[in-house]
Design a protein around this motif. Structure first.
Motif, PDB file in Angstrom:
ATOM      1  N   ASN A 271       0.817  -1.227   0.000  1.00  0.00           N
ATOM      2  CA  ASN A 271       0.000   0.000   0.000  1.00  0.00           C
ATOM      3  C   ASN A 271       0.848   1.273   0.000  1.00  0.00           C
ATOM      4  O   ASN A 271       0.321   2.368   0.226  1.00  0.00           O
ATOM      5  CB  ASN A 271      -0.944   0.013   1.221  1.00  0.00           C
ATOM      6  N   LEU A 272       2.141   1.158  -0.253  1.00  0.00           N
ATOM      7  CA  LEU A 272       2.987   2.364  -0.240  1.00  0.00           C
ATOM      8  C   LEU A 272       2.638   3.291  -1.404  1.00  0.00           C
ATOM      9  O   LEU A 272       2.335   2.810  -2.508  1.00  0.00           O
ATOM     10  CB  LEU A 272       4.468   1.967  -0.384  1.00  0.00           C
ATOM     11  N   PRO A 273       2.688   4.592  -1.192  1.00  0.00           N
ATOM     12  CA  PRO A 273       2.546   5.503  -2.334  1.00  0.00           C
ATOM     13  C   PRO A 273       3.592   5.173  -3.398  1.00  0.00           C
ATOM     14  O   PRO A 273       4.741   4.856  -3.065  1.00  0.00           O
ATOM     15  CB  PRO A 273       2.794   6.883  -1.705  1.00  0.00           C
ATOM     16  N   GLY A 274       3.167   5.219  -4.652  1.00  0.00           N
ATOM     17  CA  GLY A 274       4.090   4.881  -5.741  1.00  0.00           C
ATOM     18  C   GLY A 274       3.951   3.443  -6.196  1.00  0.00           C
ATOM     19  O   GLY A 274       4.608   3.010  -7.144  1.00  0.00           O
ATOM     20  N   VAL A 275       3.072   2.667  -5.515  1.00  0.00           N
ATOM     21  CA  VAL A 275       2.821   1.271  -5.924  1.00  0.00           C
ATOM     22  C   VAL A 275       1.453   1.230  -6.598  1.00  0.00           C
ATOM     23  O   VAL A 275       0.472   1.721  -6.049  1.00  0.00           O
ATOM     24  CB  VAL A 275       2.816   0.317  -4.702  1.00  0.00           C
ATOM     25  N   TYR A 276       1.407   0.662  -7.791  1.00  0.00           N
ATOM     26  CA  TYR A 276       0.165   0.699  -8.581  1.00  0.00           C
ATOM     27  C   TYR A 276      -0.248  -0.684  -9.045  1.00  0.00           C
ATOM     28  O   TYR A 276       0.562  -1.608  -9.134  1.00  0.00           O
ATOM     29  CB  TYR A 276       0.359   1.599  -9.809  1.00  0.00           C
ATOM     30  N   ARG A 277      -1.549  -0.753  -9.369  1.00  0.00           N
ATOM     31  CA  ARG A 277      -2.096  -1.909 -10.087  1.00  0.00           C
ATOM     32  C   ARG A 277      -2.778  -1.376 -11.330  1.00  0.00           C
ATOM     33  O   ARG A 277      -3.055  -0.184 -11.408  1.00  0.00           O
ATOM     34  CB  ARG A 277      -3.130  -2.631  -9.224  1.00  0.00           C
ATOM     35  N   LEU A 278      -3.113  -2.239 -12.245  1.00  0.00           N
ATOM     36  CA  LEU A 278      -3.617  -1.758 -13.526  1.00  0.00           C
ATOM     37  C   LEU A 278      -4.864  -2.532 -13.929  1.00  0.00           C
ATOM     38  O   LEU A 278      -4.764  -3.639 -14.444  1.00  0.00           O
ATOM     39  CB  LEU A 278      -2.481  -1.974 -14.545  1.00  0.00           C
ATOM     40  N   ARG A 279      -6.020  -1.944 -13.633  1.00  0.00           N
ATOM     41  CA  ARG A 279      -7.262  -2.643 -13.972  1.00  0.00           C
ATOM     42  C   ARG A 279      -8.295  -1.713 -14.593  1.00  0.00           C
ATOM     43  O   ARG A 279      -9.091  -2.121 -15.412  1.00  0.00           O
ATOM     44  CB  ARG A 279      -7.831  -3.265 -12.670  1.00  0.00           C
ATOM     45  N   SER A 280      -8.257  -0.429 -14.179  1.00  0.00           N
ATOM     46  CA  SER A 280      -9.358   0.456 -14.563  1.00  0.00           C
ATOM     47  C   SER A 280      -8.837   1.780 -15.121  1.00  0.00           C
ATOM     48  O   SER A 280      -7.650   2.114 -14.982  1.00  0.00           O
ATOM     49  CB  SER A 280     -10.221   0.745 -13.333  1.00  0.00           C
ATOM     50  N   ILE A 281      -9.748   2.550 -15.705  1.00  0.00           N
ATOM     51  CA  ILE A 281      -9.399   3.894 -16.183  1.00  0.00           C
ATOM     52  C   ILE A 281      -8.829   4.693 -15.013  1.00  0.00           C
ATOM     53  O   ILE A 281      -7.817   5.388 -15.149  1.00  0.00           O
ATOM     54  CB  ILE A 281     -10.656   4.598 -16.752  1.00  0.00           C
ATOM     55  N   ALA A 282      -9.467   4.571 -13.844  1.00  0.00           N
ATOM     56  CA  ALA A 282      -9.008   5.335 -12.675  1.00  0.00           C
ATOM     57  C   ALA A 282      -7.568   4.950 -12.322  1.00  0.00           C
ATOM     58  O   ALA A 282      -6.749   5.820 -11.994  1.00  0.00           O
ATOM     59  CB  ALA A 282      -9.939   5.075 -11.495  1.00  0.00           C
ATOM     60  N   ASP A 283      -7.243   3.656 -12.421  1.00  0.00           N
ATOM     61  CA  ASP A 283      -5.860   3.226 -12.116  1.00  0.00           C
ATOM     62  C   ASP A 283      -4.871   3.924 -13.044  1.00  0.00           C
ATOM     63  O   ASP A 283      -3.817   4.399 -12.608  1.00  0.00           O
ATOM     64  CB  ASP A 283      -5.707   1.705 -12.315  1.00  0.00           C
TER      65      ASP A 283
ATOM     66  N   LYS B  68      12.399 -13.927  -6.627  1.00  0.00           N
ATOM     67  CA  LYS B  68      11.268 -13.673  -5.742  1.00  0.00           C
ATOM     68  C   LYS B  68      11.513 -12.409  -4.920  1.00  0.00           C
ATOM     69  O   LYS B  68      12.578 -12.243  -4.330  1.00  0.00           O
ATOM     70  CB  LYS B  68      11.074 -14.877  -4.809  1.00  0.00           C
ATOM     71  N   MET B  69      10.489 -11.551  -4.947  1.00  0.00           N
ATOM     72  CA  MET B  69      10.587 -10.335  -4.151  1.00  0.00           C
ATOM     73  C   MET B  69      10.094 -10.633  -2.744  1.00  0.00           C
ATOM     74  O   MET B  69       9.086 -11.312  -2.584  1.00  0.00           O
ATOM     75  CB  MET B  69       9.687  -9.288  -4.785  1.00  0.00           C
ATOM     76  N   THR B  70      10.810 -10.164  -1.743  1.00  0.00           N
ATOM     77  CA  THR B  70      10.344 -10.422  -0.372  1.00  0.00           C
ATOM     78  C   THR B  70       9.591  -9.224   0.191  1.00  0.00           C
ATOM     79  O   THR B  70       8.646  -9.382   0.943  1.00  0.00           O
ATOM     80  CB  THR B  70      11.511 -10.787   0.562  1.00  0.00           C
ATOM     81  N   ARG B  71      10.040  -7.997  -0.142  1.00  0.00           N
ATOM     82  CA  ARG B  71       9.286  -6.817   0.322  1.00  0.00           C
ATOM     83  C   ARG B  71       9.654  -5.603  -0.507  1.00  0.00           C
ATOM     84  O   ARG B  71      10.726  -5.554  -1.134  1.00  0.00           O
ATOM     85  CB  ARG B  71       9.539  -6.556   1.807  1.00  0.00           C
ATOM     86  N   LEU B  72       8.748  -4.643  -0.467  1.00  0.00           N
ATOM     87  CA  LEU B  72       9.045  -3.356  -1.101  1.00  0.00           C
ATOM     88  C   LEU B  72       9.710  -2.466  -0.052  1.00  0.00           C
ATOM     89  O   LEU B  72       9.440  -2.598   1.146  1.00  0.00           O
ATOM     90  CB  LEU B  72       7.754  -2.716  -1.611  1.00  0.00           C
ATOM     91  N   LEU B  73      10.569  -1.578  -0.529  1.00  0.00           N
ATOM     92  CA  LEU B  73      11.312  -0.714   0.391  1.00  0.00           C
ATOM     93  C   LEU B  73      10.738   0.694   0.348  1.00  0.00           C
ATOM     94  O   LEU B  73      10.218   1.128  -0.695  1.00  0.00           O
ATOM     95  CB  LEU B  73      12.797  -0.705  -0.010  1.00  0.00           C
ATOM     96  N   GLU B  74      10.889   1.399   1.470  1.00  0.00           N
ATOM     97  CA  GLU B  74      10.289   2.729   1.569  1.00  0.00           C
ATOM     98  C   GLU B  74      11.332   3.765   1.968  1.00  0.00           C
ATOM     99  O   GLU B  74      12.246   3.477   2.734  1.00  0.00           O
ATOM    100  CB  GLU B  74       9.199   2.658   2.648  1.00  0.00           C
ATOM    101  N   ALA B  75      11.205   4.954   1.397  1.00  0.00           N
ATOM    102  CA  ALA B  75      12.027   6.083   1.851  1.00  0.00           C
ATOM    103  C   ALA B  75      11.190   7.340   1.682  1.00  0.00           C
ATOM    104  O   ALA B  75      10.510   7.496   0.655  1.00  0.00           O
ATOM    105  CB  ALA B  75      13.310   6.198   1.021  1.00  0.00           C
ATOM    106  N   GLY B  76      11.185   8.180   2.690  1.00  0.00           N
ATOM    107  CA  GLY B  76      10.462   9.457   2.604  1.00  0.00           C
ATOM    108  C   GLY B  76       8.976   9.266   2.349  1.00  0.00           C
ATOM    109  O   GLY B  76       8.357  10.068   1.647  1.00  0.00           O
ATOM    110  N   GLY B  77       8.411   8.176   2.855  1.00  0.00           N
ATOM    111  CA  GLY B  77       6.967   7.989   2.759  1.00  0.00           C
ATOM    112  C   GLY B  77       6.486   7.450   1.423  1.00  0.00           C
ATOM    113  O   GLY B  77       5.292   7.469   1.148  1.00  0.00           O
TER     114      GLY B  77
END
Ligand SMILES: Cc1cc2nc3c(=O)[nH]c(=O)nc-3n(C[C@H](O)[C@H](O)[C@H](O)COP(=O)(O)OP(=O)(O)OC[C@H]3O[C@@H](n4cnc5c(N)ncnc54)[C@H](O)[C@@H]3O)c2cc1C
Length: 406
Positions: A122-134, A209-218
């Motif tokens: 759920n970090l900002p900058g992480v996206y999914r692609l399904r809809s016009i809104a996405d 295999k990815m284990t986790r996403l990393l975060e910096a500055g929110g």
């Protein structure tokens, strides 16, 4: 007054049902309810020309908004259906409206899977692609020079990678399986697309295999792999497949198992409820299957309109699918499920080839890369249940048209 046919989910299957209902002169009133703000639209361009900025939003709509009212179809968008009461034959919307139906058609589609919040999903900058809104939220981030990490090497991830490279982003694509497209295609097709993307500068990491996403500055700043390696990124796109939207159906007690179970007329375990498209799980040659494709959604929506109109029809359509990546058009016909061998049919150059899937001597499916003739004639060959010997198909001198017409 007769209760209407109510459709839940305003997507590809719903649009197809309505088109056929109107064409057949169906007199029963129809109410279309969708949670998105838009009338039914085509999703394929979302990861292709729409993301690239080469297609106007209006061109996505299957029919203009006015068309529905002109045909006497009532629509309610921005409206989520929260529950079905099959006993009373009514649905309940999120704002508490109770609406009776004579027949209910579930066209709820599927959702793009995400990553758990605990690993940064759920970090900002992480996206999914399904809809016009996405797309509308994500595409302003697609600026030349930025680093995009794509998690998942299926069609959507690969199409987005192609668009991102065309827009000048740096792209790394992670695939957990041994090869991209492993779930959907033979190794030869994976090899073709790996070559294509590598030639366009995409860094593909398979068996990673990815284990986790990393975060910096929110916001997201990269990912950590099981190997301990880290990858820096400005934007992350998750393309790890879809799950059928069955919550409504399950809560209403309809039989579900990887989709809403339907018979060969798309009827669910409740005689007054049908299901079509990505959310349905149907029988094909004795096997249960769920497909996420325009062909399947459109053909099932169409079939339900015919069944309700009293036609004696069942769902037997031959599956087909396509994907566009850079200048390559992939066309697929048939289902490769259960194949035990493949044959390569080379084209006049490396950009053109087709992969033919066999179970024993029976031809099941074809992946045609930049080879519309292999697709078109192959399709006819499969439809007519012809099973050309593998060595004949593999010979580039073989005239496929002659086999198709024989
Ligand atoms: C980015 C992308 C690219 C694709 N590319 C291709 C391609 O190249 N070729 C191809 O064949 N297929 C492609 N597909 C797949 C294809 O678009 C889908 O298979 C097709 O749209 C399925 O149609 P559907 O009617 O089942 O569902 P959808 O078109 O997804 O419509 C379902 C609708 O129901 C709504 N809904 C769900 N639950 C509720 C509820 N409770 N109340 C109200 N509304 C609800 C959803 O919000 C959605 O609007 C692609 C899909 C995506 C996302």
């Amino acid at each position: 007054m007769t209760a209407p046919i109510v459709i839940v989910g305003a997507g590809q299957a719903a649009a197809s049902f309505i088109s056929r209902h109107v064409a057949l002169g169906g007199e029963q009133p129809v109410l279309l309810i969708g949670e998105e703000s838009h009338p039914p639209y085509q999703r394929p361009p979302l990861s292709k020309k729409y993301l690239l900025g080469e297609l106007e939003r209006d061109r996505l709509f299957i029919r203009p908004l006015d068309w529905y009212a002109e045909q006497g179809i009532e629509t309610r968008f921005d409206t989520r259906v929260d529950a079905i009461d099959p006993g009373a034959r009514k649905i309940i919307t999120a704002n508490g409206d109770e609406i009776e139906y004579d027949t209910l058609i579930l066209c709820t589609g599927s959702s793009a899977r995400g990553l758990p919040d605990a690993i940064g999903g759920n970090l900002p900058g992480v996206y999914r692609l399904r809809s016009i809104a996405d797309i509308d939220t994500m595409s302003p981030e697609f600026e030349a020079g930025r680093r995009l990490l794509i998690v998942g090497g299926g069609y959507i991830g690969l199409e987005a990678a192609a668009v991102a490279r065309q827009l000048g982003l740096e792209v790394t694509l992670l695939e957990m399986a041994d090869r991209i497209m492993q779930r959907v295609a033979a190794a030869e097709t994976s090899d073709y697309f790996r070559r294509l993307h590598s030639a366009h500068g995409v860094k593909i990491l398979e068996a990673s295999k990815m284990t986790r996403l990393l975060e910096a500055g929110g916001r997201v700043c990269g990912a950590e792999l099981e190997s301990g390696e880290t990858i820096d990124a400005d934007i992350v796109l998750i393309g790890i497949g879809g799950s059928p939207n069955t919550e409504l159906a399950e809560a209403a007690g309809l039989d579900c198992d990887n989709g809403i179970l339907v018979d060969e007329t798309c009827r669910t375990s409740d005689a007054h409820i049908y299901a079509a498209g990505d959310c349905s799980n149907f029988l094909r040659n004795g096997q249960r299957i769920r497909l996420e494709s325009v062909q399947n959604a459109a053909d099932q929506g169409d079939l339900i309109a015919r069944v309700i109109a009293g036609e004696d029809v069942t769902y037997t359509a031959l599956p087909w699918f396509w994907s566009d990546q850079y200048d390559c058009k992939l066309q697929i016909v048939g289902l490769n499920l259960g194949h035990d061998s493949t044959v390569i049919r080379p084209g006049p150059n490396d950009d053109v080839m087709s992969v033919w899937y066999y179970a024993g001597d029976r031809l099941l499916a074809i992946d045609a890369m930049n080879d519309p003739k292999a697709y078109a004639f192959g399709r006819k060959i499969i439809e007519d249940n012809k099973n050309p010997p593998k060595e004949v198909v593999a010979d580039p001198e073989t005239d496929l048209k002659a086999i198709a017409k024989s």
